[in-house]
Design a protein around this motif. Structure first.
Motif, PDB file in Angstrom:
ATOM      1  N   CYS A  12       0.833  -1.208   0.000  1.00 54.45           N
ATOM      2  CA  CYS A  12       0.000   0.000   0.000  1.00 54.45           C
ATOM      3  C   CYS A  12       0.869   1.261   0.000  1.00 54.45           C
ATOM      4  O   CYS A  12       1.844   1.355   0.737  1.00 54.45           O
ATOM      5  N   CYS A  15       0.192   2.900   3.780  1.00 54.34           N
ATOM      6  CA  CYS A  15       0.501   2.246   5.058  1.00 54.34           C
ATOM      7  C   CYS A  15       1.488   1.092   4.924  1.00 54.34           C
ATOM      8  O   CYS A  15       1.831   0.452   5.908  1.00 54.34           O
ATOM      9  N   CYS A  55      -6.598  -1.274  -0.149  1.00 56.63           N
ATOM     10  CA  CYS A  55      -5.787  -1.790   0.949  1.00 56.63           C
ATOM     11  C   CYS A  55      -6.735  -2.212   2.071  1.00 56.63           C
ATOM     12  O   CYS A  55      -7.526  -1.400   2.558  1.00 56.63           O
ATOM     13  N   CYS A  58      -5.754  -0.150   5.622  1.00 60.57           N
ATOM     14  CA  CYS A  58      -6.082   1.259   5.892  1.00 60.57           C
ATOM     15  C   CYS A  58      -7.257   1.777   5.060  1.00 60.57           C
ATOM     16  O   CYS A  58      -7.766   2.859   5.302  1.00 60.57           O
TER      17      CYS A  58
HETATM   18 ZN   LIG Z   1      -2.953   0.824   3.381  1.00 61.49          ZN
END
Ligand SMILES: [Zn+2]
Length: 416
Positions: A12, A15, A55, A58
């Protein structure tokens, strides 16, 4: 051919979690803004995957097939001034920021991806110091010559340190749609933090994923737009990098955008209620759930089928269809709706687009007068968000018996 231009991101962008799932697959397409002049028609224009991933950690949605930026930016041929209404938007933008952050003549505003300097020119006329950074060399040179000092470079930590030495820390750093177009957001953001004064503010603007889904503007998805921002993952991202999101404003551009204000942690500004409000709205909308994207995909494909069911019989009976609007969104729509071979030419008001050929399919782009020379039976409005002004300008086409096809947000036919 495409392997040397693309790499696939595995984690990601915000994150670093590897837990990415395919959320919205669109048809692979050529680079959306590469309208070619005639002398470049020999240039190969491969298609690249256009798949949005979510993702699961997050909730951030993003493209992971990355076309190496050089291919897009160094030859970037369109300047800001050619974009409809953008200069006016920048004037408003600069004034709002200067007022909101109480900027004065000693404050330095640095714009990353400053293009022809349109935004900085607006800041300058509001009395601040300005500096641009843009890797498109020709455009940077022209901006500098026109009085907006612009460094022709990618913005890195090293460059941030150099600027600190030569110009001092920045009170405001802006990055408009460029922020959604950069793959390595973490180093970019750390470079921004480096250049930012302790009481400075980083401002970026991007189209907003919740509005993007709600308003059916899926054609804003193309390779250049890597990030589909929402507030929750953005807040967590800045928090991890020692910064904090302090305010979010709704902005009407690009079918619904947001403007985010970020400071260094423990900066002097209080976090506004807007941040929590946005996060609550996103939760209620289930914006970070895979199921929402699956519904969106289904809605898009229902529209696609409606369009094809309408135009295929017309073409079978010998009718001709031209298009209106030759922008990056046109390319996404053209590929995803599989309109190849169905559109004879595309009319566009902008000189830089006229006499070019559409990415991949090489459909000629002509001035609007071509409508009255070639007399197509239908005009498919690719620039569907501008349907009203386009139709108003071309009453004559309706008077002659022509019809407009508006593909989104729902198929609509306009006739006299
Ligand atoms: Zn993420």
């Amino acid at each position: 051919m495409m392997s040397d231009l693309v790499y696939k991101r595995k984690i990601c962008r915000l994150c670093n979690s590897p837990d990415l799932v395919l959320a919205l697959p669109l048809k692979a397409s050529a680079l959306a803004d590469e309208f070619l002049p005639k002398e470049m028609l020999h240039k190969e224009q491969p298609t690249y995957p256009l798949d949005l991933f979510l993702c699961k950690k997050c909730g951030f949605s993003q493209l992971v097939d990355i076309v190496i930026p050089k291919a897009i930016y160094i030859d970037y041929m369109y300047e800001t001034v050619s974009s409809l209404g953008l200069v006016e938007h920048f004037k408003r933008y600069a004034k709002e920021i200067v007022t909101e952050l109480s900027l004065g003549k000693d404050d330095l505003v640095v714009d990353i991806g400053s293009n022809d300097g349109s935004l900085l020119r607006a800041f300058k006329s509001n009395g601040t110091k300005v500096l641009g950074v843009d890797p498109a060399r020709e455009i940077a040179k022209k901006a500098t010559e026109s009085g907006i000092e612009t460094l022709p470079d990618f913005f890195t930590l090293e460059l941030a340190q150099k600027i600190t030495q030569s110009h001092g820390k920045a009170n405001v750093i802006t990055a408009n749609n460029i922020y959604a177009n950069v793959d390595e957001l973490e180093p970019l953001t750390l470079a921004i933090r480096e250049l930012l004064a302790d009481d400075g503010v980083f401002v970026f603007e991007s189209f907003y994923t919740l509005e993007w889904i709600k308003n059916m503007v899926f054609d804003f998805m193309y390779h250049e737009h890597l990030s589909y921002f929402s507030v929750k993952p953005v807040q967590e991202f800045f928090d991890r990098l020692g910064m904090e999101l302090v305010d979010v404003w709704p902005i009407p551009t690009k079918g619904g955008s947001i403007r985010c204000f970020i400071q260094k942690k423990n900066g002097k500004r209080k976090i506004k209620p807007s941040v929590e409000k946005y996060i609550a709205d996103e939760k209620a909308f289930k914006l970070h759930d895979l199921e929402t994207y699956k519904k969106f995909e289904n809605e898009i494909n229902i529209r696609k089928q409606a369009v094809l069911d309408y135009i295929n019989p017309l073409l079978a009976s010998g009718k001709t269809i031209a298009g209106f609007g030759a922008s990056a969104t046109t390319t996404t729509l053209m590929y995803h709706f599989e309109l190849e071979g169905k559109i004879t030419f595309i009319a566009d008001d902008y000189k830089v687009k006229q006499n070019t050929f559409s990415p991949g399919h090489h459909i000629p782009v002509l001035p609007p007068e071509a409508i009255y020379e070639k007399n197509p039976d239908y005009i498919f409005i690719f620039a569907w968000r501008y349907t009203d002004p386009i139709v108003a300008k071309h009453q004559k086409f309706l008077d002659q018996g022509g019809k407009f096809i508006v593909p989104l947000p729902n198929l609509k036919i306009i006739e006299k």
